[in-house]
Design an enzyme around this catalytic site. Sequence first.
Site, mmCIF file in Angstrom:
data_model
loop_
_atom_site.group_PDB
_atom_site.id
_atom_site.type_symbol
_atom_site.label_atom_id
_atom_site.label_comp_id
_atom_site.label_asym_id
_atom_site.label_seq_id
_atom_site.Cartn_x
_atom_site.Cartn_y
_atom_site.Cartn_z
ATOM 1 N N LYS A 65 -11.721 -19.914 11.480
ATOM 2 C CA LYS A 65 -11.041 -20.711 10.833
ATOM 3 C C LYS A 65 -11.327 -22.009 11.242
ATOM 4 O O LYS A 65 -11.355 -22.942 10.454
ATOM 5 C CB LYS A 65 -9.564 -20.232 12.552
ATOM 6 C CG LYS A 65 -8.657 -19.649 11.803
ATOM 7 C CD LYS A 65 -7.869 -19.552 13.422
ATOM 8 C CE LYS A 65 -6.684 -18.107 13.462
ATOM 9 N NZ LYS A 65 -6.429 -17.770 13.852
ATOM 10 N N ARG A 102 0.518 -1.111 0.175
ATOM 11 C CA ARG A 102 -0.152 -0.105 -0.219
ATOM 12 C C ARG A 102 0.814 1.692 -0.146
ATOM 13 O O ARG A 102 0.502 2.296 -0.753
ATOM 14 C CB ARG A 102 -1.094 -0.210 1.407
ATOM 15 C CG ARG A 102 -1.997 -0.749 1.011
ATOM 16 C CD ARG A 102 -2.965 -0.640 2.478
ATOM 17 N NE ARG A 102 -4.632 -1.776 2.020
ATOM 18 C CZ ARG A 102 -4.385 -2.723 2.695
ATOM 19 N NH1 ARG A 102 -3.557 -3.458 3.186
ATOM 20 N NH2 ARG A 102 -5.387 -3.581 2.082
ATOM 21 N N ILE A 150 1.061 -24.804 11.489
ATOM 22 C CA ILE A 150 0.320 -26.214 11.913
ATOM 23 C C ILE A 150 -0.116 -26.954 10.884
ATOM 24 O O ILE A 150 -1.350 -26.396 10.617
ATOM 25 C CB ILE A 150 -1.120 -26.429 13.505
ATOM 26 C CG1 ILE A 150 -0.541 -25.709 14.641
ATOM 27 C CG2 ILE A 150 -1.372 -27.828 13.856
ATOM 28 C CD1 ILE A 150 -1.386 -25.874 15.808
ATOM 29 N N GLY A 176 2.200 -15.608 13.773
ATOM 30 C CA GLY A 176 4.083 -15.210 13.802
ATOM 31 C C GLY A 176 3.514 -14.805 12.044
ATOM 32 O O GLY A 176 3.517 -15.447 11.685
ATOM 33 N N VAL A 208 -5.035 -21.504 9.163
ATOM 34 C CA VAL A 208 -5.591 -21.607 10.031
ATOM 35 C C VAL A 208 -4.453 -22.552 10.530
ATOM 36 O O VAL A 208 -4.305 -22.654 10.509
ATOM 37 C CB VAL A 208 -6.826 -22.899 10.074
ATOM 38 C CG1 VAL A 208 -7.328 -23.882 11.445
ATOM 39 C CG2 VAL A 208 -8.201 -22.502 9.438
ATOM 40 N N GLY A 249 -1.862 -21.208 11.823
ATOM 41 C CA GLY A 249 -0.804 -20.721 11.313
ATOM 42 C C GLY A 249 0.324 -21.902 11.284
ATOM 43 O O GLY A 249 0.054 -22.131 9.995
ATOM 44 N N GLY A 275 3.131 -7.029 21.794
ATOM 45 C CA GLY A 275 2.606 -7.734 20.316
ATOM 46 C C GLY A 275 1.417 -8.875 20.271
ATOM 47 O O GLY A 275 1.106 -9.108 19.145
ATOM 48 N N ASP A 331 -12.231 -13.963 14.843
ATOM 49 C CA ASP A 331 -11.246 -14.965 14.456
ATOM 50 C C ASP A 331 -10.885 -16.264 14.375
ATOM 51 O O ASP A 331 -11.289 -17.612 13.114
ATOM 52 C CB ASP A 331 -9.563 -14.476 14.972
ATOM 53 C CG ASP A 331 -7.910 -14.836 15.106
ATOM 54 O OD1 ASP A 331 -8.430 -14.531 13.845
ATOM 55 O OD2 ASP A 331 -8.123 -15.809 15.201
ATOM 56 N N GLU A 361 -3.968 -7.576 18.867
ATOM 57 C CA GLU A 361 -3.597 -5.476 18.382
ATOM 58 C C GLU A 361 -4.359 -4.410 18.769
ATOM 59 O O GLU A 361 -5.259 -4.097 19.785
ATOM 60 C CB GLU A 361 -5.046 -5.604 16.903
ATOM 61 C CG GLU A 361 -4.055 -6.526 16.040
ATOM 62 C CD GLU A 361 -3.773 -6.524 15.059
ATOM 63 O OE1 GLU A 361 -2.821 -5.012 15.035
ATOM 64 O OE2 GLU A 361 -2.723 -7.665 14.430
#
Length: 419
Positions: A198, A43, A129, A295, A125, A127, A180, A194, A183
């Site tokens: 998933k 962006r 895994i 992450g 879904v 990350g 972190g 979220d 958000e």
Amino acid sequence: MIKVGIVGVGTVGESVVKILEKNRDIINARSGKEIVVAKGAVRNLNKKRDVNIPLTTDPYEIVNEPQIDIVVELMGGVDEAYNVVKKALLNKKAVVTANKALLAYHRYELQNLAGDIPFEFEASVAGGIPIIKALREGLSANHIEAIKGIMNGTCNFILTKMEKESVDFDLVLKEAQDLGYAEADPTFDIEGFDAAHKLLILASIAYGIDAKPEDILIEGITKITSLDFSFANEFGYSIKLLGIAKKINNHVELRVHPTLISKEQMIAKVDGVMNGISVIGDFVGETMYYGPGAGGDATASAVVSNIIDIARGGKCSPMLGFKKPLESGMKLLNIDDIKSKYYLRVLVEDRPGVLAKIAELFGNLNISIESMLQKPKEKSKANLLLSTHECYEKDIQKALKELEKLDFIDGKPFMMRIE
């Protein structure tokens, strides 16, 4: 040579570039092809990025570029991302995405558009895994009886801290933001959306069911207090935000909410920012998947694994794993017809007859009380903590409304489900 274009070179996109460069030798050996990132779309061109690739602000430069073979969509959002991915598929380009919101709303349209074009989404879904591959391929011989998953690391971090350190929700949320993990606006995580996105993706692969977030039960963790953890500990439970899918004859039950779950269950032992998903197949029994659910590096690892699969010539058609509809024709179970045990926290006036009236109210609604604790509070009030035997969602909701009408009830009763 396989040329990749990345739409959205943020934290995950940067990590994808880094992995493809740093692990070039093993990636090329495993894929049998040289894989290079040809261009990225961002962006803001003025923002400093730790990548050495050509950048553009126009994502359609990537999807319309004849030399690019694979489009990696990491821009987030729903509508704009859908248009970009749709154009990539119309241009016959393979697609890899980590965008769970996009798939929660448009997975079946995208499957129809993709046809035999590779479309991979492992990173959408949990990350790092490989739960998509496990469901779509490794467990494909099984009817999936149930899925129970901790799919949001932010919520799991908060609930773990609250349980182990007896800290209030607001303080732990602030810590999660400082670290972190959450958000600045954490609504999407802490209100369960979220995890719901998933769960819907997993439910499509497991049951072939097309449901939207608006169709299912979704509740967050913001109203949980230390008193709830006190009750949970007293009766051998942990509290986790779970995404739950269950096969009930030819219906599928889908729900996301904070849940009291026995400390003896493996999933109750998943702490901190980690994710864990339990899948029960009719022949394999219970399988458990554990690892980092978010992450940049963990998510990028899943993205790159999909790129390697495509480079090898791998195709999964259709992308959600069903060549034709199930003969049983799985349907979404109505929320009112969900059955569970329930936990309630009710602030009451501490005077004679209160317990008897509550028990009578529950009895009239065919709800049986299993256990009860009373915790005194200042000014002649007490917190009543109780659990029920299994009953219907519609009955517990009716009970909550009736409780609010009683003159000795202070405020709104709080409820959680027990798994």
